[in-house]
Design an enzyme around this catalytic site. Structure first.
Site, PDB file in Angstrom:
ATOM      1  CG  PHE A 126      -2.019   0.987   1.153  1.00 39.90           C
ATOM      2  CD1 PHE A 126      -3.136   0.742   0.378  1.00 39.90           C
ATOM      3  CD2 PHE A 126      -1.925   2.174   1.848  1.00 39.90           C
ATOM      4  CE1 PHE A 126      -4.157   1.675   0.295  1.00 39.90           C
ATOM      5  CE2 PHE A 126      -2.950   3.114   1.775  1.00 39.90           C
ATOM      6  CZ  PHE A 126      -4.065   2.866   0.991  1.00 39.90           C
ATOM      7  CG  ASP A 203      -0.650  -2.420   6.703  1.00 43.98           C
ATOM      8  OD1 ASP A 203      -1.743  -2.694   7.258  1.00 43.98           O
ATOM      9  OD2 ASP A 203      -0.482  -1.390   6.029  1.00 43.98           O
ATOM     10  CE1 TYR A 228      -9.551   2.793   6.334  1.00 43.47           C
ATOM     11  CE2 TYR A 228      -8.803   3.956   8.288  1.00 43.47           C
ATOM     12  CZ  TYR A 228      -8.581   3.526   7.005  1.00 43.47           C
ATOM     13  OH  TYR A 228      -7.378   3.785   6.389  1.00 43.47           O
ATOM     14  CE  LYS A 229      -8.171  -0.934   4.742  1.00 48.18           C
ATOM     15  NZ  LYS A 229      -8.676  -0.046   3.695  1.00 48.18           N
ATOM     16  NE  ARG A 377     -10.028  -3.064  -2.804  1.00 45.36           N
ATOM     17  CZ  ARG A 377      -9.340  -2.375  -1.900  1.00 45.36           C
ATOM     18  NH1 ARG A 377      -8.100  -2.718  -1.629  1.00 45.36           N
ATOM     19  NH2 ARG A 377      -9.868  -1.333  -1.290  1.00 45.36           N
TER      20      ARG A 377
END
Length: 410
Positions: A126, A203, A228-229, A377
């Site tokens: 990322f 991560d 927040y996912k 995605r």
């Protein structure tokens, strides 16, 4: 796979009832496949947040710091560790952002290996992870070693082993690749790095809450991730970080703040770190912003992380079958491992027409994510996503793609 088949999967789903506990799940005009970027909020949040404002904040005011707020980064971290990380108490805190946590952990790892200068990271990681590495390398005079894995797969043990040297201080990798969804072999890669004398920062942003893990058993050194996912903490919710017990007292974190001091209310002239994981706390923790994640942990405890993973695998298997039936004949390509053991909670499908289609899909209520150069995605959050939702979204994507390429949809 036909719509009745999707309905049958929903009828047989032991976690189906959880879907009703999320805001917007009953909207037939919104098919949301981006829960791996931002999870839906829980229906109970308005009442929970109002109660927090009325009582913990409004009535107790400053006294709430003594009544739980001060220790909340640790107590909430321990609960997350127990439910989703496979970690014993005293190694996890909640607070800061993933970016700040990455900075703390990579700097701590680099400092713990003072005779080494190389930070190993993959080009497919990322952007934040890569940017933080680049900043620390410039700041500390370190060297970056770049890994170039297969973009449709991910970093393997052999990739890492071939790149390690006696100058490698720290390896920075993602558990689940943000684009392909590939699950890295955390214990294997960590062991390979340790054999070479290096530490690893993981991560967990795209895995925590959907993929079970055993950080303690795997020998993980450091880890962080957002909430927040799949943890449904809301936009900008605080991150978490984990430090292996044997490293907590020895790996100094670089952002010294009063909340991480040994006796913060002495307000002394010199910083002395607190005992244990509290030393990794820096500033005042975002207590208000921790409440949605705390509510989601209630659901994860009720459902069980293993059942959540089983639902996640079933959803991605369903999406792969739909890709093969509806999208592949139109020239789309699956950019995600087919083996569910190597796949996280999302799949990515590539097609040159997708950059032009994504805006129209969003406007019509079909909300996947877009990842450059040409990937859509499909992120399926197990507790809030139904099989019928996946089915309807992929069929609409196929219809739009067929129109774009001038081919009839199946």
């Amino acid at each position: 796979m036909s719509a009745p088949a999707a309905a049958e999967l929903d009828a047989a789903d032991p976690l189906a009832a959880f879907r009703d506990r999320f805001v917007g799940s009953d909207d037939p005009d919104l098919l949301y496949l981006d829960g791996n970027s931002l999870g839906r909020p829980l229906r109970e949040l308005p009442a929970r947040m109002a109660d927090f404002v009325e009582h913990a904040w409004g009535e107790r005011l400053i006294r709430s710091w003594d009544e739980g707020w001060f220790d909340l980064p640790l107590t909430l971290g321990d609960r997350l560790a127990r439910l989703a990380l496979g970690a014993a108490p005293g190694q996890t805190i909640v607070g800061d952002s993933t970016t700040v946590s990455l900075y703390k952990l990579i700097r701590a790892a680099l400092t713990a290996r003072p005779d080494r200068r190389t930070i190993l990271v993959d080009r497919g990681n990322f952007p934040t992870d890569r940017y933080v590495v680049q900043g620390i390398a410039a700041e500390r005079g370190a060297t970056i070693g770049w890994l170039d894995p297969d973009p449709s797969a991910g970093v393997t043990v052999d990739d890492v082993r071939d790149a390690l040297s006696d100058d490698t201080a720290v390896v920075v990798l993602s558990h689940v690749a943000y684009r392909s969804g590939h699950i890295a072999d955390v214990p294997g890669i960590t062991a390979a790095a340790h054999e070479a004398g290096a530490l690893v920062v993981w991560d967990l942003s795209h895995s925590v809450g959907s993929v079970p893990m055993e950080l303690d058993a795997w020998g993980v050194d450091f880890a962080t991730g957002c909430t927040y996912k799949y943890l449904n903490g809301g936009p900008g919710s605080p991150a978490f970080l984990y430090v292996r017990a044997g490293l907590v007292e020895h790996a100094a974190q670089p952002i010294q703040g009063w909340m991480g001091a040994r006796d913060p209310f002495v307000m002394g002239p010199e910083y002395a770190p607190a005992d244990g994981i509290r030393r990794y706390v820096s500033g005042t923790p975002p207590v208000f912003a921790m409440q949605p994640m705390a509510a989601m942990l209630d659901l994860i405890e009720e459902a069980g992380i293993d059942r959540i993973r089983a639902k996640s695998v079933a959803l991605t298997e369903h999406a792969v079958r739909l890709h093969d039936e509806l999208l592949a004949p139109l020239g789309a390509r699956l950019a995600t491992p087919r083996d569910p053991a190597l796949r996280g909670g999302h799949i990515t499908v590539d097609h040159p027409a997708f950059p032009e289609l994504i805006g129209a899909l969003w406007r019509s209520g079909i909300v996947p994510d877009f990842r450059r150069p040409d990937g859509i995605r499909l992120g399926m959050s197990p507790l809030s996503t139904s099989f019928s939702e996946v089915d309807g979204a992929v069929r609409r994507i196929a219809t739009e793609l067929a129109r774009a390429v001038g081919s009839p949809a199946r």
